[in-house]
Scaffold this motif. Structure first.
Motif, PDB file in Angstrom:
ATOM      1  N   THR A  20       0.846  -1.188   0.000  1.00 49.91           N
ATOM      2  CA  THR A  20       0.000   0.000   0.000  1.00 49.91           C
ATOM      3  C   THR A  20       0.885   1.243   0.000  1.00 49.91           C
ATOM      4  OG1 THR A  20      -0.101   0.116   2.408  1.00 49.91           O
ATOM      5  CG2 THR A  20      -1.791  -1.224   1.303  1.00 49.91           C
ATOM      6  N   LEU A  21       0.284   2.387  -0.289  1.00 48.25           N
ATOM      7  CA  LEU A  21       1.063   3.622  -0.346  1.00 48.25           C
ATOM      8  C   LEU A  21       1.700   3.968   1.004  1.00 48.25           C
ATOM      9  CD1 LEU A  21      -1.056   5.984  -2.598  1.00 48.25           C
ATOM     10  CD2 LEU A  21       1.080   4.845  -3.137  1.00 48.25           C
ATOM     11  N   MET A  22       0.998   3.707   2.081  1.00 47.87           N
ATOM     12  CA  MET A  22       1.562   4.006   3.397  1.00 47.87           C
ATOM     13  C   MET A  22       2.739   3.094   3.709  1.00 47.87           C
ATOM     14  SD  MET A  22       1.192   6.263   5.553  1.00 47.87           S
ATOM     15  CE  MET A  22       2.362   6.534   6.823  1.00 47.87           C
ATOM     16  N   GLN A  23       2.648   1.826   3.326  1.00 44.61           N
ATOM     17  CA  GLN A  23       3.769   0.913   3.530  1.00 44.61           C
ATOM     18  C   GLN A  23       4.970   1.316   2.674  1.00 44.61           C
ATOM     19  OE1 GLN A  23       1.744  -2.724   2.525  1.00 44.61           O
ATOM     20  NE2 GLN A  23       1.491  -3.317   4.683  1.00 44.61           N
ATOM     21  N   GLN A  24       4.702   1.736   1.429  1.00 48.32           N
ATOM     22  CA  GLN A  24       5.782   2.208   0.573  1.00 48.32           C
ATOM     23  C   GLN A  24       6.458   3.429   1.177  1.00 48.32           C
ATOM     24  OE1 GLN A  24       4.354   2.986  -3.356  1.00 48.32           O
ATOM     25  NE2 GLN A  24       3.740   0.876  -3.721  1.00 48.32           N
ATOM     26  N   LEU A  61       9.239  14.095   7.307  1.00 46.62           N
ATOM     27  CA  LEU A  61       8.903  15.008   6.226  1.00 46.62           C
ATOM     28  C   LEU A  61       8.890  14.278   4.880  1.00 46.62           C
ATOM     29  CD1 LEU A  61       8.316  17.971   5.529  1.00 46.62           C
ATOM     30  CD2 LEU A  61      10.768  18.282   5.229  1.00 46.62           C
ATOM     31  N   PHE A  62       9.863  13.410   4.650  1.00 45.70           N
ATOM     32  CA  PHE A  62       9.919  12.645   3.413  1.00 45.70           C
ATOM     33  C   PHE A  62       8.717  11.705   3.286  1.00 45.70           C
ATOM     34  CE2 PHE A  62      11.169   9.005   0.863  1.00 45.70           C
ATOM     35  CZ  PHE A  62      11.645   9.631  -0.272  1.00 45.70           C
ATOM     36  N   ILE A  63       8.343  11.047   4.377  1.00 45.97           N
ATOM     37  CA  ILE A  63       7.193  10.138   4.355  1.00 45.97           C
ATOM     38  C   ILE A  63       5.918  10.883   3.983  1.00 45.97           C
ATOM     39  CG2 ILE A  63       5.680   8.754   5.844  1.00 45.97           C
ATOM     40  CD1 ILE A  63       8.219   7.788   7.277  1.00 45.97           C
ATOM     41  N   VAL A  64       5.704  12.034   4.594  1.00 45.95           N
ATOM     42  CA  VAL A  64       4.488  12.810   4.322  1.00 45.95           C
ATOM     43  C   VAL A  64       4.451  13.270   2.867  1.00 45.95           C
ATOM     44  CG1 VAL A  64       3.317  14.987   4.870  1.00 45.95           C
ATOM     45  CG2 VAL A  64       4.174  13.533   6.714  1.00 45.95           C
ATOM     46  N   VAL A  65       5.554  13.810   2.384  1.00 50.12           N
ATOM     47  CA  VAL A  65       5.599  14.289   1.000  1.00 50.12           C
ATOM     48  C   VAL A  65       5.440  13.125   0.022  1.00 50.12           C
ATOM     49  CG1 VAL A  65       7.090  15.369  -0.731  1.00 50.12           C
ATOM     50  CG2 VAL A  65       6.904  16.360   1.543  1.00 50.12           C
ATOM     51  N   TYR A  66       6.116  12.012   0.270  1.00 50.25           N
ATOM     52  CA  TYR A  66       6.021  10.832  -0.600  1.00 50.25           C
ATOM     53  C   TYR A  66       4.586  10.318  -0.652  1.00 50.25           C
ATOM     54  CZ  TYR A  66       7.003   6.181  -2.479  1.00 50.25           C
ATOM     55  OH  TYR A  66       7.023   5.051  -3.234  1.00 50.25           O
ATOM     56  N   PHE A  68       1.597  11.870   0.109  1.00 47.37           N
ATOM     57  CA  PHE A  68       0.620  12.751  -0.532  1.00 47.37           C
ATOM     58  C   PHE A  68       0.898  12.934  -2.017  1.00 47.37           C
ATOM     59  CE2 PHE A  68      -0.230  14.212   3.886  1.00 47.37           C
ATOM     60  CZ  PHE A  68      -1.552  13.802   3.911  1.00 47.37           C
ATOM     61  N   THR A  69       2.138  12.956  -2.414  1.00 47.25           N
ATOM     62  CA  THR A  69       2.456  13.038  -3.840  1.00 47.25           C
ATOM     63  C   THR A  69       1.996  11.775  -4.557  1.00 47.25           C
ATOM     64  OG1 THR A  69       4.389  14.386  -3.318  1.00 47.25           O
ATOM     65  CG2 THR A  69       4.307  13.397  -5.506  1.00 47.25           C
ATOM     66  N   SER A  70       2.202  10.618  -3.958  1.00 49.38           N
ATOM     67  CA  SER A  70       1.761   9.362  -4.568  1.00 49.38           C
ATOM     68  C   SER A  70       0.247   9.285  -4.663  1.00 49.38           C
ATOM     69  CB  SER A  70       2.287   8.172  -3.765  1.00 49.38           C
ATOM     70  OG  SER A  70       3.683   8.159  -3.779  1.00 49.38           O
ATOM     71  N   VAL A  71      -0.450   9.785  -3.646  1.00 45.89           N
ATOM     72  CA  VAL A  71      -1.913   9.791  -3.675  1.00 45.89           C
ATOM     73  C   VAL A  71      -2.408  10.671  -4.809  1.00 45.89           C
ATOM     74  CG1 VAL A  71      -3.969  10.595  -2.428  1.00 45.89           C
ATOM     75  CG2 VAL A  71      -2.281   9.194  -1.266  1.00 45.89           C
ATOM     76  N   ILE A  72      -1.844  11.848  -4.953  1.00 45.47           N
ATOM     77  CA  ILE A  72      -2.266  12.766  -6.017  1.00 45.47           C
ATOM     78  C   ILE A  72      -1.995  12.158  -7.385  1.00 45.47           C
ATOM     79  CG2 ILE A  72      -1.740  14.993  -7.097  1.00 45.47           C
ATOM     80  CD1 ILE A  72      -1.283  16.062  -4.212  1.00 45.47           C
ATOM     81  N   ILE A  73      -0.823  11.595  -7.583  1.00 46.63           N
ATOM     82  CA  ILE A  73      -0.481  10.998  -8.875  1.00 46.63           C
ATOM     83  C   ILE A  73      -1.383   9.804  -9.176  1.00 46.63           C
ATOM     84  CG2 ILE A  73       1.308   9.708 -10.103  1.00 46.63           C
ATOM     85  CD1 ILE A  73       3.342  11.591  -8.746  1.00 46.63           C
ATOM     86  N   THR A  74      -1.660   8.980  -8.174  1.00 50.31           N
ATOM     87  CA  THR A  74      -2.519   7.815  -8.374  1.00 50.31           C
ATOM     88  C   THR A  74      -3.938   8.237  -8.748  1.00 50.31           C
ATOM     89  OG1 THR A  74      -1.206   6.588  -6.766  1.00 50.31           O
ATOM     90  CG2 THR A  74      -3.371   5.689  -7.305  1.00 50.31           C
ATOM     91  N   ARG A  75      -4.465   9.250  -8.082  1.00 51.91           N
ATOM     92  CA  ARG A  75      -5.818   9.723  -8.398  1.00 51.91           C
ATOM     93  C   ARG A  75      -5.884  10.287  -9.809  1.00 51.91           C
ATOM     94  NH1 ARG A  75      -7.752  12.775  -2.877  1.00 51.91           N
ATOM     95  NH2 ARG A  75      -7.959  10.879  -1.631  1.00 51.91           N
ATOM     96  N   LYS A  76      -4.893  11.088 -10.183  1.00 53.75           N
ATOM     97  CA  LYS A  76      -4.904  11.666 -11.530  1.00 53.75           C
ATOM     98  C   LYS A  76      -4.773  10.590 -12.595  1.00 53.75           C
ATOM     99  CE  LYS A  76      -3.548  16.311 -10.557  1.00 53.75           C
ATOM    100  NZ  LYS A  76      -3.247  17.523 -11.244  1.00 53.75           N
TER     101      LYS A  76
END
Length: 94
Positions: A20-24, A61-66, A68-76
Motif C-alpha cells: 500500500t502507499l503508506m507501507q511504501q 517530512l519525506f514520508i508525508v511528501v512521498y 501525498f504526492t503518490s496519492v495525487i499521482i494515483t488519483r490523476k
C-alpha cells in the motif's frame, strides 16, 4: 559482493509496488533514516542525539511528501484512465 540466489531487482521493485502507499512511504522513510543518520553524524559532525533527531525530522517530512504526492499521482492516473474509456461527448452518434 553478496550473492543471493533468485534475487533480481525487477522482483524487488514489483514487490515494493504491491504494498500500500503508506507501507511504501514507511519503507522509503526508513531508507532515508538509515542513510541520513550516518551522514549527519560523520560528515556534518553532529553528536548522536542531534543526528538522530535531525534524521527523524527529515524522514517524517519525506514520508508525508512521498505519501501525498503518490496519492495525487494515483488519483490523476485513475481519473485519466477512466476518462479515456468510451467515445467522446460530441462523437457518440456518428
Amino acid at each position: 559482493m553478496v550473492n543471493f540466489p533468485n534475487f533480481s531487482y525487477a522482483e524487488l521493485i514489483i514487490r515494493f509496488r504491491q504494498y500500500t502507499l503508506m507501507q511504501q512511504a514507511a519503507i522509503a522513510g526508513m531508507l532515508v533514516l538509515l542513510i541520513y543518520i550516518p551522514y549527519s553524524y560523520f560528515l556534518l559532525r553532529l553528536n548522536i542525539v542531534e543526528s538522530i533527531s535531525m534524521a527523524l525530522y527529515s524522514a517524517i517530512l519525506f514520508i508525508v511528501v512521498y505519501y501525498f504526492t503518490s496519492v495525487i499521482i494515483t488519483r490523476k492516473t485513475k481519473k485519466m484512465a477512466s476518462q479515456s474509456l468510451g467515445p467522446k461527448k460530441g462523437l457518440r452518434h456518428k
